[in-house]
Each structure stands twice: as structure tokens, then as C-alpha cells.
Design a protein around this motif. Structure first.
Motif, PDB file in Angstrom:
ATOM      1  N   LYS A   1       0.838  -1.210   0.000  1.00  0.00           N
ATOM      2  CA  LYS A   1       0.000   0.000   0.000  1.00  0.00           C
ATOM      3  C   LYS A   1       0.869   1.255   0.000  1.00  0.00           C
ATOM      4  O   LYS A   1       0.655   2.185  -0.784  1.00  0.00           O
ATOM      5  CB  LYS A   1      -0.892   0.005   1.248  1.00  0.00           C
ATOM      6  CG  LYS A   1      -2.349  -0.182   0.924  1.00  0.00           C
ATOM      7  CD  LYS A   1      -3.182  -0.083   2.190  1.00  0.00           C
ATOM      8  CE  LYS A   1      -3.840  -1.417   2.466  1.00  0.00           C
ATOM      9  NZ  LYS A   1      -4.415  -1.534   3.783  1.00  0.00           N
ATOM     10  N   ALA A   2       1.868   1.272   0.864  1.00  0.00           N
ATOM     11  CA  ALA A   2       2.752   2.438   0.966  1.00  0.00           C
ATOM     12  C   ALA A   2       3.454   2.668  -0.370  1.00  0.00           C
ATOM     13  O   ALA A   2       3.561   3.793  -0.855  1.00  0.00           O
ATOM     14  CB  ALA A   2       3.763   2.214   2.090  1.00  0.00           C
ATOM     15  N   TRP A   3       3.912   1.578  -0.975  1.00  0.00           N
ATOM     16  CA  TRP A   3       4.593   1.691  -2.273  1.00  0.00           C
ATOM     17  C   TRP A   3       3.648   2.235  -3.347  1.00  0.00           C
ATOM     18  O   TRP A   3       4.014   3.132  -4.118  1.00  0.00           O
ATOM     19  CB  TRP A   3       5.150   0.319  -2.689  1.00  0.00           C
ATOM     20  CG  TRP A   3       5.479   0.247  -4.146  1.00  0.00           C
ATOM     21  CD1 TRP A   3       6.438   0.953  -4.805  1.00  0.00           C
ATOM     22  CD2 TRP A   3       4.808  -0.542  -5.144  1.00  0.00           C
ATOM     23  NE1 TRP A   3       6.415   0.640  -6.149  1.00  0.00           N
ATOM     24  CE2 TRP A   3       5.430  -0.273  -6.377  1.00  0.00           C
ATOM     25  CE3 TRP A   3       3.758  -1.463  -5.101  1.00  0.00           C
ATOM     26  CZ2 TRP A   3       5.018  -0.888  -7.561  1.00  0.00           C
ATOM     27  CZ3 TRP A   3       3.352  -2.079  -6.270  1.00  0.00           C
ATOM     28  CH2 TRP A   3       3.978  -1.785  -7.490  1.00  0.00           C
ATOM     29  N   ILE A   4       2.402   1.717  -3.391  1.00  0.00           N
ATOM     30  CA  ILE A   4       1.464   2.166  -4.431  1.00  0.00           C
ATOM     31  C   ILE A   4       1.154   3.658  -4.246  1.00  0.00           C
ATOM     32  O   ILE A   4       1.085   4.416  -5.225  1.00  0.00           O
ATOM     33  CB  ILE A   4       0.158   1.334  -4.406  1.00  0.00           C
ATOM     34  CG1 ILE A   4       0.466  -0.104  -4.840  1.00  0.00           C
ATOM     35  CG2 ILE A   4      -0.902   1.938  -5.331  1.00  0.00           C
ATOM     36  CD1 ILE A   4      -0.704  -1.057  -4.708  1.00  0.00           C
ATOM     37  N   LYS A   5       0.994   4.113  -3.009  1.00  0.00           N
ATOM     38  CA  LYS A   5       0.702   5.540  -2.764  1.00  0.00           C
ATOM     39  C   LYS A   5       1.866   6.406  -3.246  1.00  0.00           C
ATOM     40  O   LYS A   5       1.687   7.419  -3.908  1.00  0.00           O
ATOM     41  CB  LYS A   5       0.440   5.772  -1.280  1.00  0.00           C
ATOM     42  CG  LYS A   5      -0.943   5.307  -0.877  1.00  0.00           C
ATOM     43  CD  LYS A   5      -1.202   5.596   0.582  1.00  0.00           C
ATOM     44  CE  LYS A   5      -2.538   5.001   1.005  1.00  0.00           C
ATOM     45  NZ  LYS A   5      -2.629   4.822   2.445  1.00  0.00           N
ATOM     46  N   ASP A   6       3.063   5.967  -2.920  1.00  0.00           N
ATOM     47  CA  ASP A   6       4.257   6.689  -3.340  1.00  0.00           C
ATOM     48  C   ASP A   6       4.345   6.695  -4.876  1.00  0.00           C
ATOM     49  O   ASP A   6       4.596   7.730  -5.498  1.00  0.00           O
ATOM     50  CB  ASP A   6       5.488   6.016  -2.709  1.00  0.00           C
ATOM     51  CG  ASP A   6       6.764   6.678  -3.173  1.00  0.00           C
ATOM     52  OD1 ASP A   6       6.909   7.887  -2.938  1.00  0.00           O
ATOM     53  OD2 ASP A   6       7.617   5.981  -3.788  1.00  0.00           O
ATOM     54  N   LEU A   7       4.110   5.547  -5.463  1.00  0.00           N
ATOM     55  CA  LEU A   7       4.181   5.415  -6.918  1.00  0.00           C
ATOM     56  C   LEU A   7       3.152   6.327  -7.583  1.00  0.00           C
ATOM     57  O   LEU A   7       3.472   7.032  -8.562  1.00  0.00           O
ATOM     58  CB  LEU A   7       3.899   3.946  -7.291  1.00  0.00           C
ATOM     59  CG  LEU A   7       3.926   3.571  -8.751  1.00  0.00           C
ATOM     60  CD1 LEU A   7       5.344   3.721  -9.319  1.00  0.00           C
ATOM     61  CD2 LEU A   7       3.453   2.143  -8.962  1.00  0.00           C
ATOM     62  N   ALA A   8       1.939   6.363  -7.046  1.00  0.00           N
ATOM     63  CA  ALA A   8       0.862   7.169  -7.640  1.00  0.00           C
ATOM     64  C   ALA A   8       1.259   8.646  -7.685  1.00  0.00           C
ATOM     65  O   ALA A   8       0.934   9.343  -8.642  1.00  0.00           O
ATOM     66  CB  ALA A   8      -0.427   6.986  -6.837  1.00  0.00           C
ATOM     67  N   GLN A   9       1.977   9.089  -6.677  1.00  0.00           N
ATOM     68  CA  GLN A   9       2.394  10.511  -6.652  1.00  0.00           C
ATOM     69  C   GLN A   9       3.448  10.817  -7.710  1.00  0.00           C
ATOM     70  O   GLN A   9       3.568  11.928  -8.157  1.00  0.00           O
ATOM     71  CB  GLN A   9       2.950  10.846  -5.275  1.00  0.00           C
ATOM     72  CG  GLN A   9       1.834  10.927  -4.260  1.00  0.00           C
ATOM     73  CD  GLN A   9       2.301  11.446  -2.920  1.00  0.00           C
ATOM     74  OE1 GLN A   9       3.502  11.490  -2.654  1.00  0.00           O
ATOM     75  NE2 GLN A   9       1.361  11.859  -2.102  1.00  0.00           N
ATOM     76  N   ARG A  10       4.208   9.765  -8.049  1.00  0.00           N
ATOM     77  CA  ARG A  10       5.263   9.986  -9.036  1.00  0.00           C
ATOM     78  C   ARG A  10       4.745   9.875 -10.468  1.00  0.00           C
ATOM     79  O   ARG A  10       5.476  10.098 -11.418  1.00  0.00           O
ATOM     80  CB  ARG A  10       6.408   8.991  -8.798  1.00  0.00           C
ATOM     81  CG  ARG A  10       7.212   9.364  -7.557  1.00  0.00           C
ATOM     82  CD  ARG A  10       8.412   8.454  -7.370  1.00  0.00           C
ATOM     83  NE  ARG A  10       8.042   7.191  -6.723  1.00  0.00           N
ATOM     84  CZ  ARG A  10       8.296   5.982  -7.205  1.00  0.00           C
ATOM     85  NH1 ARG A  10       8.890   5.865  -8.361  1.00  0.00           N
ATOM     86  NH2 ARG A  10       7.955   4.905  -6.529  1.00  0.00           N
ATOM     87  N   LEU A  11       3.498   9.445 -10.630  1.00  0.00           N
ATOM     88  CA  LEU A  11       2.919   9.323 -11.988  1.00  0.00           C
ATOM     89  C   LEU A  11       2.212  10.624 -12.344  1.00  0.00           C
ATOM     90  O   LEU A  11       1.701  11.316 -11.477  1.00  0.00           O
ATOM     91  CB  LEU A  11       1.938   8.162 -12.030  1.00  0.00           C
ATOM     92  CG  LEU A  11       2.503   6.790 -11.696  1.00  0.00           C
ATOM     93  CD1 LEU A  11       1.393   5.762 -11.660  1.00  0.00           C
ATOM     94  CD2 LEU A  11       3.568   6.385 -12.703  1.00  0.00           C
TER      95      LEU A  11
END
Ligand code: G1P
Length: 297
Positions: A286-296
Motif C-alpha cells: 500500500k505504501a509503495w502504491i501511494k508513493d508510486l501514484a504521486q510519481r505518476l
């Protein structure tokens, strides 16, 4: 009398069709069967086997082909590995032991890639004269009760072959086997006919076949009598159509979430979804997906 009824409805044998080249996964599938690709730390094929065993199935007939020996090897006991894990008090030991002892695995080679119908026909001798369940291992169907239990329950009540189906968007029907018929209950349909990969405009419904399939042994006679169908292959769906014209056959609308591990993107999505359901991975993912979403963007 009781004994006869029990034998008729109890399913002890599963067939897993896993002989294909795995073309969509080339080049990795040159050396690793697509059914052995990982969903986190379990191979794709394990999902079908786990569900079968949980529902009381004891024998797994694995339809395989030359070069895919890694699948049967996965189920072998590895004494040296188990000893090493034991010595290290490894938490992985229990799962390694479970996988190697959970069922009798019977490999059957499909010599020629003649289609799914032919693959199931290869199991005829090993199945014998009893009902059995067939899995398409790429279809990861998760629900409570399991897809297998829903299917076995329908079979026990209806006493006919039963096909696992799910509604799909109308534009997708051409990718699947499609069923047609009359509802006999909230989730069961008596089949009039089935079509493999219809043109969307000609599809008789939006109910697509995903398996599992529960078959009575009469399916083998149909499999021996079909001719090449869609894609020039011997199609299981055509044998079901033939069977439905001889004797009642039902479809069961499964109450499951479907994940498609049969394409590279589908496998990736399935792995992420499953990781979100695993207590040991969920928070990190979950933490990774949230971080990833911000970088997209
Ligand atoms: C096979 C079956 C088809 C079924 C589909 C589900 O097709 O022939 O009836 O709907 O699996 O994934 P394939 O995907 O091998 O073309």
C-alpha cells in the motif's frame, strides 16, 4: 443405496490443463512454464491445486507437455531441502512440506498441441469412470466459499455436468467460450448450447466460461467426436455443446472475483492484488502504491 449416491456425487479427481507453450510469456516461458511463474512466492498453478485439495480432491491429473517438467518437480519431496530448513528452524518448512504431500500428482503428456478439448481427452484413462473437475490454471477465481465448492455444490444438487461462468462486458465475449440456456435457479442455467469465441454480434449471451468445469465421464465420448473448431483446435466448448444436446448440462454463475494470470499484464495486476490481501505484504505494498501514484502524472 446410500453408498451409490455418495460415489456419484463425490469428486476426488481434478484435471489441470497446463500443456500450452505459454506464447504470451515468451521468452521467459522457453524455460519456465507459465504456470510456474510467481504470484509473490507461489506459482500460478498452486492456486488451483490448493482450492481442489481444500474441497476434498485427492488426485490431480496434470496435463503437461515436453519441457514443462518443472511443474511436476515442484510437487516432489526434496529431503535435503527439508532437512536444511529444519536445521535452520525455517518458517518456510511447513509450506514446503505441505506442497509436496498435499495430493497425488499424476502427470499426463499431451503430445500435440491440438487444443483444450484434446488436452482434457488425454486425461480419459487416468480419470476412469467417475465425475471430475477441470481447472484452467490461469484463471485465479477467489471467493468464499471457493469456486470449487460452489461448483461441487451445484453438481451435488443437479447431478449433471456443470460449467463455471461469469458475466463479462458484451464487447469481451469474443475472447471466451459463451453459454446459453434457461435459468433453473438464481445462479444456475440449463444449457441449450455453447459457442467458443463467438463474434460479439452473434454471441448468445454475456456469460463467459472460466471454469472450473465438473464433468460426468460422458464428456469423453463427446471429446472423441468433435472436429476442429475455433482457431482450428479441438475445443472443449464444442464437446460441452454436444453433451448438452444429449443430456442436461448446467452452468453455474460463480460468485467470485476473477484474476487473469494468463497474460504478462494480468499476472502483474494479479500479483499486486494478491499482495494487498496478504497480511505479511499489505502495508508495504500500500505504501509503495501511494508513493508510486504521486510519481505518476
Ligand atoms: C479457453 C477456453 C474458453 C474459456 C477461456 C477462459 O480459451 O477455450 O472457452 O472461456 O479459456 O480463459 P483460451 O483462453 O485458451 O483461448
Amino acid at each position: 443405496m446410500q453408498a451409490t449416491v455418495q460415489t456419484k456425487t463425490q469428486i476426488k479427481t481434478a484435471v489441470i490443463t497446463a500443456a500450452g507453450f505459454g506464447t504470451r510469456f515468451l521468452p521467459v516461458s522457453k524455460a519456465v512454464p507459465k504456470e510456474m511463474l510467481a504470484l509473490i512466492d507461489k506459482p500460478v498453478i498452486q492456486y488451483a491445486v490448493d482450492q481442489a485439495v481444500e474441497a476434498g480432491i485427492e488426485r490431480i491429473i496434470l496435463i503437461t507437455s515436453e519441457g514443462k517438467e518443472a511443474m511436476e518437480a515442484y510437487f516432489h519431496i526434496l529431503p535435503k531441502l527439508e532437512e536444511a530448513l529444519q536445521n535452520r528452524n525455517s518458517p518456510k518448512l511447513a509450506e514446503v512440506q505441505r506442497v509436496s504431500r498435499m495430493a497425488e500428482i499424476i502427470p499426463v503428456i499431451q503430445e500435440l498441441p491440438l487444443g483444450l478439448g484434446h488436452a482434457v481427452l488425454c486425461a480419459k484413462e487416468a480419470v476412469g469412470n467417475e465425475p471430475f473437475i477441470v481447472y484452467l490454471p490461469d484463471e485465479i477465481l477467489l471467493g468464499e466459499p471457493s469456486a470449487t465448492r460452489q461448483m461441487i455444490d451445484s453438481f451435488a444438487r443437479l447431478g449433471t455436468s456443470v460449467i463455471g461462468v461469469k458475466q463479462v462486458p458484451a464487447e469481451d465475449v469474443g475472447r471466451y467460450g459463451v453459454v446459453a440456456g434457461e435459468p433453473v435457479s438464481g445462479n444456475e442455467i440449463r444449457l441449450s448450447h455453447t459457442v467458443e469465441k463467438p463474434k460479439p454480434a452473434e454471441a448468445p449471451s454475456d456469460l463467459a466460461i472460466f471454469g472450473p468445469y465438473v464433468f460426468t465421464p460422458e464428456i469423453f465420448d463427446c471429446l472423441e467426436n468433435i472436429t476442429p473448431g475455433a482457431g482450428g483446435e479441438l475445443q472443449l466448448t464444442d464437446a460441452i455443446d454436444m453433451l448438452a444436446k444429449r443430456t442436461p448440462v448446467h452452468a453455474c454463475r460463480l460468485d467470485v472475483h476473477r484474476y487473469d494470470a494468463g497474460t504478462p499484464l494480468g499476472l502483474l495486476e494479479t500479483a499486486v492484488e494478491l499482495a494487498l490481501q496478504r497480511p505479511d505484504y499489505a502495508d508495504d505494498v500500500k505504501a509503495w502504491i501511494k508513493d508510486l501514484a504521486q510519481r505518476l502524472d
